[in-house]
Design a protein around this motif. Structure first.
Motif, PDB file in Angstrom:
ATOM      1  N   LEU A 105      -9.319  -3.487   3.123  1.00  0.00           N
ATOM      2  CA  LEU A 105      -9.952  -2.193   2.868  1.00  0.00           C
ATOM      3  C   LEU A 105     -10.984  -1.805   3.923  1.00  0.00           C
ATOM      4  O   LEU A 105     -11.517  -0.691   3.879  1.00  0.00           O
ATOM      5  N   ILE A 106     -11.285  -2.719   4.836  1.00  0.00           N
ATOM      6  CA  ILE A 106     -12.383  -2.457   5.785  1.00  0.00           C
ATOM      7  C   ILE A 106     -12.208  -1.136   6.553  1.00  0.00           C
ATOM      8  O   ILE A 106     -13.145  -0.327   6.598  1.00  0.00           O
ATOM      9  N   PRO A 107     -11.014  -0.869   7.133  1.00  0.00           N
ATOM     10  CA  PRO A 107     -10.893   0.419   7.860  1.00  0.00           C
ATOM     11  C   PRO A 107     -11.147   1.627   6.955  1.00  0.00           C
ATOM     12  O   PRO A 107     -11.808   2.590   7.357  1.00  0.00           O
ATOM     13  N   LEU A 108     -10.634   1.561   5.726  1.00  0.00           N
ATOM     14  CA  LEU A 108     -10.815   2.672   4.792  1.00  0.00           C
ATOM     15  C   LEU A 108     -12.285   2.801   4.366  1.00  0.00           C
ATOM     16  O   LEU A 108     -12.820   3.914   4.248  1.00  0.00           O
ATOM     17  N   VAL A 109     -12.921   1.653   4.152  1.00  0.00           N
ATOM     18  CA  VAL A 109     -14.334   1.651   3.742  1.00  0.00           C
ATOM     19  C   VAL A 109     -15.205   2.280   4.826  1.00  0.00           C
ATOM     20  O   VAL A 109     -16.125   3.061   4.546  1.00  0.00           O
ATOM     21  N   ILE A 110     -14.894   1.971   6.091  1.00  0.00           N
ATOM     22  CA  ILE A 110     -15.662   2.558   7.206  1.00  0.00           C
ATOM     23  C   ILE A 110     -15.465   4.075   7.241  1.00  0.00           C
ATOM     24  O   ILE A 110     -16.408   4.837   7.473  1.00  0.00           O
ATOM     25  N   LEU A 111     -14.219   4.519   6.967  1.00  0.00           N
ATOM     26  CA  LEU A 111     -13.951   5.971   6.950  1.00  0.00           C
ATOM     27  C   LEU A 111     -14.693   6.638   5.799  1.00  0.00           C
ATOM     28  O   LEU A 111     -15.196   7.760   5.930  1.00  0.00           O
ATOM     29  N   TRP A 112     -14.750   5.965   4.645  1.00  0.00           N
ATOM     30  CA  TRP A 112     -15.402   6.548   3.458  1.00  0.00           C
ATOM     31  C   TRP A 112     -16.921   6.566   3.589  1.00  0.00           C
ATOM     32  O   TRP A 112     -17.570   7.575   3.340  1.00  0.00           O
ATOM     33  N   PHE A 113     -17.474   5.400   3.930  1.00  0.00           N
ATOM     34  CA  PHE A 113     -18.937   5.234   3.847  1.00  0.00           C
ATOM     35  C   PHE A 113     -19.629   5.087   5.198  1.00  0.00           C
ATOM     36  O   PHE A 113     -20.857   4.929   5.236  1.00  0.00           O
ATOM     37  N   GLY A 114     -18.847   5.093   6.291  1.00  0.00           N
ATOM     38  CA  GLY A 114     -19.473   4.854   7.590  1.00  0.00           C
ATOM     39  C   GLY A 114     -19.813   3.380   7.727  1.00  0.00           C
ATOM     40  O   GLY A 114     -19.142   2.525   7.153  1.00  0.00           O
ATOM     41  N   ILE A 115     -20.890   3.109   8.467  1.00  0.00           N
ATOM     42  CA  ILE A 115     -21.239   1.697   8.720  1.00  0.00           C
ATOM     43  C   ILE A 115     -22.617   1.367   8.145  1.00  0.00           C
ATOM     44  O   ILE A 115     -23.259   0.423   8.578  1.00  0.00           O
ATOM     45  N   ASP A 116     -23.050   2.156   7.166  1.00  0.00           N
ATOM     46  CA  ASP A 116     -24.371   1.876   6.600  1.00  0.00           C
ATOM     47  C   ASP A 116     -24.272   0.875   5.436  1.00  0.00           C
ATOM     48  O   ASP A 116     -23.245   0.235   5.224  1.00  0.00           O
ATOM     49  N   GLU A 117     -25.332   0.778   4.663  1.00  0.00           N
ATOM     50  CA  GLU A 117     -25.415  -0.241   3.614  1.00  0.00           C
ATOM     51  C   GLU A 117     -24.356  -0.067   2.520  1.00  0.00           C
ATOM     52  O   GLU A 117     -23.912  -1.037   1.907  1.00  0.00           O
ATOM     53  N   THR A 118     -23.960   1.190   2.263  1.00  0.00           N
ATOM     54  CA  THR A 118     -23.007   1.442   1.171  1.00  0.00           C
ATOM     55  C   THR A 118     -21.682   0.722   1.414  1.00  0.00           C
ATOM     56  O   THR A 118     -21.069   0.206   0.467  1.00  0.00           O
ATOM     57  N   ALA A 119     -21.245   0.681   2.665  1.00  0.00           N
ATOM     58  CA  ALA A 119     -19.973   0.021   2.984  1.00  0.00           C
ATOM     59  C   ALA A 119     -20.052  -1.477   2.659  1.00  0.00           C
ATOM     60  O   ALA A 119     -19.123  -2.055   2.077  1.00  0.00           O
ATOM     61  N   LYS A 120     -21.166  -2.091   3.007  1.00  0.00           N
ATOM     62  CA  LYS A 120     -21.325  -3.533   2.756  1.00  0.00           C
ATOM     63  C   LYS A 120     -21.409  -3.805   1.250  1.00  0.00           C
ATOM     64  O   LYS A 120     -20.804  -4.745   0.727  1.00  0.00           O
TER      65      LYS A 120
END
Length: 250
Positions: A105-120
């Motif tokens: 899900l990492i590529p999708l998570v980056i698209l959804w939330f960017g690279i801030d804390e929400t993705a982690k």
């Protein structure tokens, strides 16, 4: 006494052999620095305050992800385990989603939330959700129906029935889910912190890799191992306390 010492003998022997191998040149210190060098790097990071900053950031991310994912998993496991309608409505969908590897899900998570804390936070929460859900669901389903019927015949209903019969009966399975989730929490955090973090143990490790600081990379890896062990000790302590009534845990 022997029982307390025995589990620590293998790691001490491994550390001793590792130190000897580097000291006598059988192993290059560029590939694997000696434990003494790792200890020195740990001390330097602790003295400069860098270690505590990364440790604090990673611990916050891990606990926040566990609270969100584990909490939702517990509630949904409780609902699907208790109510047939909720099981029919949700379980098939959740079992399908469970088969998706969190790392995919990492590529999708980056698209959804960017690279801030929400993705982690999302990645850790997603990973710990399913062990908690499955074990809570299994625990509720494993409670003896005759015991529930007997409790009902004594007039227990609603919250009283859950707090006195169903949840204590499901607790061994729920605590297995907690232990599994706590272990998975740190594994997923390692990956999550490689997504352009500015602080955290994962960031420290990746940053050290860029500058070929193998000793600091090992400090990061060993920190994850220690934190995972601490989390497991905490879970076992809770298990021992909450299940002190259970013959299997005495």
């Amino acid at each position: 006494m022997i029982k307390k010492i025995a589990p620590w003998i293998p790691p001490i022997v491994i550390l001793g052999l590792w130190q000897l191998a580097v000291s006598y040149g059988w192993l290059s210190s560029r590939i694997l620095p000696a434990p003494s060098a790792v200890l020195t790097a740990t001390r330097d990071l602790a003295v400069s305050g860098e270690l505590w900053l990364h440790l604090q950031t990673s611990t916050w991310r891990a606990l926040a992800g566990f609270a969100v994912g584990g909490g939702i998993g517990f509630l949904l496991g409780l609902l699907t385990g208790s109510f047939k309608f909720m099981e029919t409505l949700l379980d098939t969908t959740l079992q399908m989603v469970r088969n998706i590897p969190p790392l995919a899900l990492i590529p999708l998570v980056i698209l959804w939330f960017g690279i801030d804390e929400t993705a982690k936070l999302f990645l850790v929460s997603f990973g710990v959700f399913f062990p908690m859900y499955l074990n809570t669901y299994h625990g509720i389903k494993s409670v003896d129906p005759h015991l529930i019927e007997m409790a009902k015949s004594y007039g227990l209903r609603g919250f009283q029935l859950y707090s006195n019969v169903i949840l204590p009966g499901a607790l061994p399975s729920i605590l297995v889910g907690v232990r599994f989730s706590l272990g998975l929490m740190w594994i997923l955090l390692i990956v999550a912190e490689t997504i352009s973090a500015q602080a955290g143990i994962g960031y420290m490790t990746m940053n050290a890799r860029e500058f070929l600081q193998t000793d600091i990379v090992l400090v990061g890896i060993l920190l994850y191992a220690v934190l995972g062990k601490v989390a497991d000790i905490f879970a076992k302590t809770c298990e021992g306390y909450w299940l002190r009534w259970h013959p299997g845990y005495q």
